[in-house]
Scaffold this active site. Sequence first.
Site, PDB file in Angstrom:
ATOM      1  N   LYS A 130       1.351  -1.574  -0.049  1.00 21.24           N
ATOM      2  CA  LYS A 130       0.174  -0.656  -0.099  1.00 21.24           C
ATOM      3  C   LYS A 130       1.205   1.287  -0.629  1.00 21.24           C
ATOM      4  O   LYS A 130       0.480   2.388  -0.563  1.00 21.24           O
ATOM      5  CB  LYS A 130      -0.689   0.142   1.551  1.00 21.24           C
ATOM      6  CG  LYS A 130      -1.846   0.807   1.073  1.00 21.24           C
ATOM      7  CD  LYS A 130      -3.093   0.822   2.429  1.00 21.24           C
ATOM      8  CE  LYS A 130      -2.209   1.093   3.765  1.00 21.24           C
ATOM      9  NZ  LYS A 130      -3.430   1.037   5.076  1.00 21.24           N
ATOM     10  N   GLY A 135       4.633   1.475  -0.492  1.00 23.61           N
ATOM     11  CA  GLY A 135       5.573   1.195  -0.839  1.00 23.61           C
ATOM     12  C   GLY A 135       5.474  -0.138  -2.166  1.00 23.61           C
ATOM     13  O   GLY A 135       5.331  -0.948  -1.944  1.00 23.61           O
ATOM     14  N   LYS A 188      13.055   1.094  -4.318  1.00 24.23           N
ATOM     15  CA  LYS A 188      11.751   0.482  -3.481  1.00 24.23           C
ATOM     16  C   LYS A 188      10.941   2.196  -4.107  1.00 24.23           C
ATOM     17  O   LYS A 188      11.606   4.029  -3.414  1.00 24.23           O
ATOM     18  CB  LYS A 188      11.869   1.047  -1.538  1.00 24.23           C
ATOM     19  CG  LYS A 188      10.800   1.541  -1.130  1.00 24.23           C
ATOM     20  CD  LYS A 188      11.190   1.214   0.136  1.00 24.23           C
ATOM     21  CE  LYS A 188       9.999   1.641   0.495  1.00 24.23           C
ATOM     22  NZ  LYS A 188      10.070   1.964   2.803  1.00 24.23           N
ATOM     23  N   LYS A 191      19.846  -5.168  -1.696  1.00 30.31           N
ATOM     24  CA  LYS A 191      18.783  -5.934  -1.480  1.00 30.31           C
ATOM     25  C   LYS A 191      19.670  -7.271  -0.154  1.00 30.31           C
ATOM     26  O   LYS A 191      20.496  -7.022   0.256  1.00 30.31           O
ATOM     27  CB  LYS A 191      18.831  -7.045  -2.548  1.00 30.31           C
ATOM     28  CG  LYS A 191      18.491  -6.855  -3.893  1.00 30.31           C
ATOM     29  CD  LYS A 191      18.369  -8.036  -4.697  1.00 30.31           C
ATOM     30  CE  LYS A 191      17.308  -9.623  -4.352  1.00 30.31           C
ATOM     31  NZ  LYS A 191      17.758 -10.402  -5.355  1.00 30.31           N
ATOM     32  N   GLU A 227      10.798 -11.941   6.151  1.00 30.87           N
ATOM     33  CA  GLU A 227       9.976 -11.135   7.061  1.00 30.87           C
ATOM     34  C   GLU A 227       9.245 -11.621   8.513  1.00 30.87           C
ATOM     35  O   GLU A 227       8.850 -12.770   7.935  1.00 30.87           O
ATOM     36  CB  GLU A 227       8.820 -10.616   6.555  1.00 30.87           C
ATOM     37  CG  GLU A 227       7.777  -9.140   7.177  1.00 30.87           C
ATOM     38  CD  GLU A 227       6.499  -8.932   6.436  1.00 30.87           C
ATOM     39  OE1 GLU A 227       5.988  -9.091   7.454  1.00 30.87           O
ATOM     40  OE2 GLU A 227       6.724  -8.613   5.352  1.00 30.87           O
ATOM     41  N   ASP A 242       8.350   3.100  13.585  1.00 31.88           N
ATOM     42  CA  ASP A 242       6.932   2.324  12.828  1.00 31.88           C
ATOM     43  C   ASP A 242       7.089   0.794  13.079  1.00 31.88           C
ATOM     44  O   ASP A 242       7.148   0.015  12.284  1.00 31.88           O
ATOM     45  CB  ASP A 242       6.358   2.511  11.582  1.00 31.88           C
ATOM     46  CG  ASP A 242       5.276   2.037  11.065  1.00 31.88           C
ATOM     47  OD1 ASP A 242       4.455   1.364  11.929  1.00 31.88           O
ATOM     48  OD2 ASP A 242       5.392   1.594   9.926  1.00 31.88           O
ATOM     49  N   ASP A 282      12.566  -0.279   6.095  1.00 34.58           N
ATOM     50  CA  ASP A 282      11.349   0.994   6.178  1.00 34.58           C
ATOM     51  C   ASP A 282      11.480   1.569   7.247  1.00 34.58           C
ATOM     52  O   ASP A 282      10.457   1.909   8.485  1.00 34.58           O
ATOM     53  CB  ASP A 282       9.605   0.232   6.605  1.00 34.58           C
ATOM     54  CG  ASP A 282       9.824  -0.802   4.797  1.00 34.58           C
ATOM     55  OD1 ASP A 282       9.873  -0.495   3.910  1.00 34.58           O
ATOM     56  OD2 ASP A 282       8.693  -1.332   5.545  1.00 34.58           O
TER      57      ASP A 282
END
Length: 302
Positions: free
Chosen positions: A104, A106, A120, A186, A191, A225, A242
Site C-alpha cells: 500500500k 511502497g 523502492k 538487497k 519478514e 513504526d 522501512d
Amino acid sequence: MVRNVAGEMADLDAEDFYLLSGVEQGMRFSEWVRRDKLPEYASLTREEVDYRIDRCLDRELIQRKTIQYEGYQLTFEGYDALALRTFAERETIDGVGSPLGLGKEGDVYEVQSFKPLALKYHREGYTNFREVNREREYTADRDHVSWLYTARKAAEREYEAMEALYPEVSVPRPVDQNRHAIVMDKFEGVELARATLDPEQAVGVLDLVLRELQTAYDLGWVHADASEHNVAVAESGVTIFDWPQAVSVDHENAREFLERDVANLCRYFGRKYPHEVPDVDTGEIADAIADDSFESVRTPNP
C-alpha cells in the site's frame, strides 16, 4: 497497483520528460496544473505541449481533470518515469527486474547495477494522503500537500535515516535517492511475520532486534513504526527496514514512539512464542534502550 513503467522508458522522448517535469513543477503550487501554464513550466511551445500531453495521456503518465478548468496531474507511473530517468543518467541502475514486494505504501523491485540492488518507490499518500499527512511529521507544517510531496518526503526521510545508521545498525545500505524512490542493497532473510523460529531462538532474536533499536537510539534515531512487518530475519542476523516515519531522539514524541516500537515487537513475540518470551514492562525496556543499558528482555534493566 501501479504499473511498472521500466519497459516503456525507451519509447519516451526527451520532450516527454520535459512535459512530465513541467507538470511536476506545477504541482508544487496546486494539485492540478492548468494547461495554459504548461508551456512555461515545461519550456515547450504550445504546439509541442499539445503533442506531448497526448503521448503522456496515452501512456497514463499524467491524468486530466476538466471540471472547472483543464488541469493535469502526474500519475505515479509518470513520477516513477522521472525518477528512473534520473537514476539512469546518474548510472545508478542499468535495468529494472521483477518485483520483490508490492504494498500500500511502497513497491520494491530488483534492479541491476554493478550487482543486484533493490529499488523502492514510496507510495505514501496516493490513495489517502490526508490521513497520512496527519500522521507524518514531515507534512505537519504544509498548507498545500499533494501525494507527490508526501511520497518524496517519505523517501528523503528514510534515506536520511539509513545514511545515518548504516553500517552501525543493520539496515539496508543506501545507494541513491531521487524524488520518491530509493536504491539500496538487497538484504537477506524473511519478514519476521512470515518466519517460523525455533522456539528456543525467540528470546535471542527479540533481544537482537531490540539491541539494534538501542544502537539506532544511540545514533539519534527512533524507528517509530517498528513491528514484525519491517524486520527480516536470516541466518546471518536481522535487518530492520522501512524507516520513513523515523524521528530524531530530540523529537517531542520520541520516547513515546520508542516505547510503541518496543511494545509492538514484544507483543508479537509474546503472542507467537508465549512459553519462551516472558511478560515484560515495555516502558522499562524503553528506558533501558534510551540509557544504553538494555541487554535482554529477561533482564531489561540490569
